[in-house]
Scaffold this motif. Structure first.
Motif, mmCIF file in Angstrom:
data_model
loop_
_atom_site.group_PDB
_atom_site.id
_atom_site.type_symbol
_atom_site.label_atom_id
_atom_site.label_comp_id
_atom_site.label_asym_id
_atom_site.label_seq_id
_atom_site.Cartn_x
_atom_site.Cartn_y
_atom_site.Cartn_z
ATOM 1 N N TYR A 1 38.602 -54.115 25.654
ATOM 2 C CA TYR A 1 38.319 -54.304 26.566
ATOM 3 C C TYR A 1 38.614 -55.960 26.862
ATOM 4 C CZ TYR A 1 37.769 -50.364 29.498
ATOM 5 O OH TYR A 1 37.954 -48.611 30.528
ATOM 6 N N ALA B 1 38.477 -42.423 29.557
ATOM 7 C CA ALA B 1 36.892 -41.613 29.184
ATOM 8 C C ALA B 1 36.039 -43.021 30.899
ATOM 9 C CB ALA B 1 36.020 -41.886 28.201
ATOM 10 N N GLU B 2 36.292 -43.970 30.929
ATOM 11 C CA GLU B 2 35.515 -44.779 31.619
ATOM 12 C C GLU B 2 36.144 -45.080 31.936
ATOM 13 O OE1 GLU B 2 33.584 -47.200 30.164
ATOM 14 O OE2 GLU B 2 33.919 -47.870 27.739
ATOM 15 N N LEU B 3 37.429 -44.469 33.125
ATOM 16 C CA LEU B 3 37.462 -44.338 34.817
ATOM 17 C C LEU B 3 37.293 -42.672 35.042
ATOM 18 C CD1 LEU B 3 40.831 -46.160 33.901
ATOM 19 C CD2 LEU B 3 39.056 -47.265 34.911
ATOM 20 N N GLY B 4 36.506 -42.122 34.404
ATOM 21 C CA GLY B 4 36.060 -40.476 34.898
ATOM 22 C C GLY B 4 36.936 -39.457 34.829
ATOM 23 N N TYR B 5 38.030 -39.993 34.468
ATOM 24 C CA TYR B 5 39.238 -38.369 33.777
ATOM 25 C C TYR B 5 38.389 -36.795 32.728
ATOM 26 C CZ TYR B 5 42.298 -41.180 35.897
ATOM 27 O OH TYR B 5 43.085 -41.278 37.328
ATOM 28 N N GLU B 6 38.691 -36.661 32.806
ATOM 29 C CA GLU B 6 38.222 -35.746 31.734
ATOM 30 C C GLU B 6 39.076 -35.169 30.208
ATOM 31 O OE1 GLU B 6 35.539 -31.899 32.472
ATOM 32 O OE2 GLU B 6 37.275 -30.539 31.263
ATOM 33 N N HIS C 1 42.248 -35.014 37.841
ATOM 34 C CA HIS C 1 40.752 -35.647 36.899
ATOM 35 C C HIS C 1 41.094 -34.697 35.720
ATOM 36 C CE1 HIS C 1 39.068 -36.787 40.671
ATOM 37 N NE2 HIS C 1 39.371 -35.758 41.406
ATOM 38 N N ARG D 1 40.196 -43.955 25.878
ATOM 39 C CA ARG D 1 38.926 -44.850 26.272
ATOM 40 C C ARG D 1 38.765 -45.232 27.125
ATOM 41 N NH1 ARG D 1 35.706 -47.497 21.591
ATOM 42 N NH2 ARG D 1 35.783 -47.073 19.741
ATOM 43 N N TYR D 2 40.680 -45.369 27.703
ATOM 44 C CA TYR D 2 39.899 -45.840 29.357
ATOM 45 C C TYR D 2 39.648 -44.712 30.437
ATOM 46 C CZ TYR D 2 41.146 -50.969 29.191
ATOM 47 O OH TYR D 2 41.049 -52.197 29.552
ATOM 48 N N LEU E 1 34.587 -45.415 39.713
ATOM 49 C CA LEU E 1 33.960 -44.034 39.154
ATOM 50 C C LEU E 1 33.231 -43.175 39.827
ATOM 51 C CD1 LEU E 1 33.571 -43.511 36.091
ATOM 52 C CD2 LEU E 1 31.413 -44.729 35.868
ATOM 53 N N ASP F 1 46.093 -45.202 36.945
ATOM 54 C CA ASP F 1 44.917 -44.677 36.684
ATOM 55 C C ASP F 1 45.876 -44.758 38.533
ATOM 56 O OD1 ASP F 1 42.254 -44.058 37.764
ATOM 57 O OD2 ASP F 1 42.626 -45.529 38.930
ATOM 58 N N LYS G 1 35.374 -40.625 41.906
ATOM 59 C CA LYS G 1 35.780 -40.126 40.829
ATOM 60 C C LYS G 1 35.336 -38.672 40.166
ATOM 61 C CE LYS G 1 38.341 -43.488 38.577
ATOM 62 N NZ LYS G 1 39.849 -43.950 38.160
ATOM 63 N N LYS G 2 33.731 -39.680 39.365
ATOM 64 C CA LYS G 2 32.902 -38.367 38.789
ATOM 65 C C LYS G 2 32.540 -37.219 39.607
ATOM 66 C CE LYS G 2 32.351 -40.128 34.049
ATOM 67 N NZ LYS G 2 32.858 -39.410 33.655
#
Lengths: 208, 208, 208, 208
Positions: free
Chosen positions: D157, A159-164, A138, A156-157, C130, A129, C133-134
């Motif tokens: 997680y 998405a949880e961390l804000g990536y597309e 991003h 999954r991670y 988060l 990250d 980043k969003k």
């Protein structure tokens, strides 16, 4: 969902675990995934995505699993099944051919190689990250192995961390079609903004 | 605050950055900290704490700074001052003596060596928290370098992450007494449950 | 270090803990910081930075400390000193005036309010990273309280997580000039890419 | 894998998303999961596990999804599909019955209620890991909704973060048996050290 765009300054290709043990003839896990991998041309597709990403100037990042070393787990009080399997089979053993990048998938200068991950997610307990943020990334295009473990965990991670996330569905493989379906049809659609073939991705990456 | 206890199964000694560049004659940063380090006997105290921890059976963990490698920072869009300094001075350069453990501080089998940290906290973007949890650790005794950067950062993170911290105040060093005071008297008291001398710690670790 | 730039799409103002208990007459901690805060015009400067950030269209984010509620700490096995103090003093008590935003510092629609932090860093165990980043944020301008605890902790974490930080040195306060100096002169310069006055920041934010 | 043990001081029950919208007649998602949930007696089983955990003195923790509030997503540049669905359907809307704990599942004094999670994992961007560490927890018994999203994400997680997990397979539900199978037979076995029925778990928790 609308078609994602892949701006050069905020998009990276993320290659997960291109170790010989996974995707080379003779690798410890290859025989368990070759059925799916040969049917969907996983390795040539991974190669094509990697070359295209480099050609169009996307940042490339590698998320590599912990390579087994003697003494890794003996003192742990708590060991997850996926870690117990790595311990038993000495997967990606450090200093062996199985723990090396498959030929053609070696990182090049300027590419990101994250610290090795201990479980399945390329993000958990590593600098992935951080490295992506340091490069302003991003959006992630994801390829690699194995669909229902490290790939799904990393998607999954992400998405949880804000990536597309864009998942390339024929540039991954698994033990059987059912595992592939669990990952690609049941789970990843909740987290990836797009799921496409190598052919579709390569077209989407071409300059217009 | 009451005197902490150090139960063997939940307590670890955390040694921060015992590199030659920091604490050995000839190291790149040694001349900047030797004044404080010689006055408080930092290195012999660190050695004594390490030997005592091993003798009484505490788990030992090492949090080591990223060793400089060419190409580390050239592609980053965002570089913190502490990273720019590491880039400029090539601190702990990989493959050089300065980037090796000082003699006497090498990890032994069964001890934890966390992934290298990129900034100051031994926890940020590494597997240190995971490794400590895998060993059931909740209490940390902290020694090492430099007081106001990596040590303070790691103590702060440890508290944020839920650990109980003991700081050994004469087993660390810094550029000047003022820096030491900023770390040890102004900041760390908010995050460490105890701050004590090597002498006091060694006494507290003795079986009763 | 060169002068940072503040591109609207990647820069946010981060306001730390503008609670009545900190910066309003009658707040539980105000008497301990008013000496420094009145001398450097902390509150009017914070207000001016906030208004300027809004005027030039920067995203604004708030990192707010956990508001005390009965039962918070009674079952914890490990409590850091800074948490024990919050427990004893019931700082920012939920449902009381002290735990409300000071008038003039209330978030507006479209602004980020991160989950409350339990220790000092606005990032630790919250959704602040988060949320940033969003919104595509990579650069942070930091103001708020208290310099050597929550502000320094948040600046350190921001650097660890890959953000580029600007600290506004007269839009923060602390118990004494010595604490201010420890934070602003000894520690934050390793992590913030720029440290400037409100006057300088406001000038830097003006469109050219 | 050997049968796990559940020591009272290091084990917690983790209840995921027991909202009316999921598990009460009239909830927004109930009709999509009731087929599976009624067949496996999910809700009574969840209730029985909760009561047993309380009776034998295990710490109980709740991981609750973000409750929808107007303005949550409008300013985000990057929105995952699972978040877009929550936005569209206003799932667990704040201030409505659907966003309340189902009757019988309300937290009791001394139980942990983590900050709300924005995506699927109860750990991501919340204080759940901190709260568990503050209570000394290393082992988790997991129940709740929905199997292939929040439950699987939280189990994954938990394993990544070092916890030992037991999944109660008839105290969860999903849209169809295929989704259940993807979660419980294909994915979770890599991360949970045990997967058992309510009956088996209740027996395992009885004092011997």
């Amino acid at each position: 969902m609308s078609q994602p765009t892949y701006e050069q300054d905020i998009t990276a290709l993320l290659v997960i675990d291109p170790y010989n043990d996974f995707i080379s003839e003779g690798g410890k896990v290859w025989d368990r995934i070759r059925g799916v991998a040969e049917a969907n041309r996983c390795v040539p597709n991974m190669q094509r995505v990697l070359e295209t990403a480099r050609a169009v100037g996307l940042r490339v990042a590698f998320a590599m699993h912990h390579r087994y070393r003697a003494g890794d787990y003996e003192t742990w009080k708590y060991v997850a099944p996926v870690q117990r399997a790595a311990w038993t089979h000495r997967t990606f053993e450090y200093g062996t051919w199985g723990g090396e990048f498959r030929s053609g998938f070696e990182p090049q200068p300027g590419e990101i190689v994250a610290q090795e991950h201990w479980c399945s997610s390329g993000f958990a307990n590593t600098d992935l990250d951080l490295q992506l943020k340091k490069h302003g990334i991003h959006k992630l295009i994801v390829i690699g192995l194995i669909a229902h473990t490290c790939v799904e965990a990393t998607v999954r991670y992400a998405a949880e961390l804000g990536y597309e996330v864009t998942m390339v569905k024929d540039a991954t493989a698994d033990y059987s079609d059912e595992y592939m379906r669990a990952a690609l049809e049941f789970n990843i659609p909740s987290y990836a903004n797009a799921i496409m073939t190598t052919e579709e991705l390569v077209a989407a990456l071409q300059p217009r």
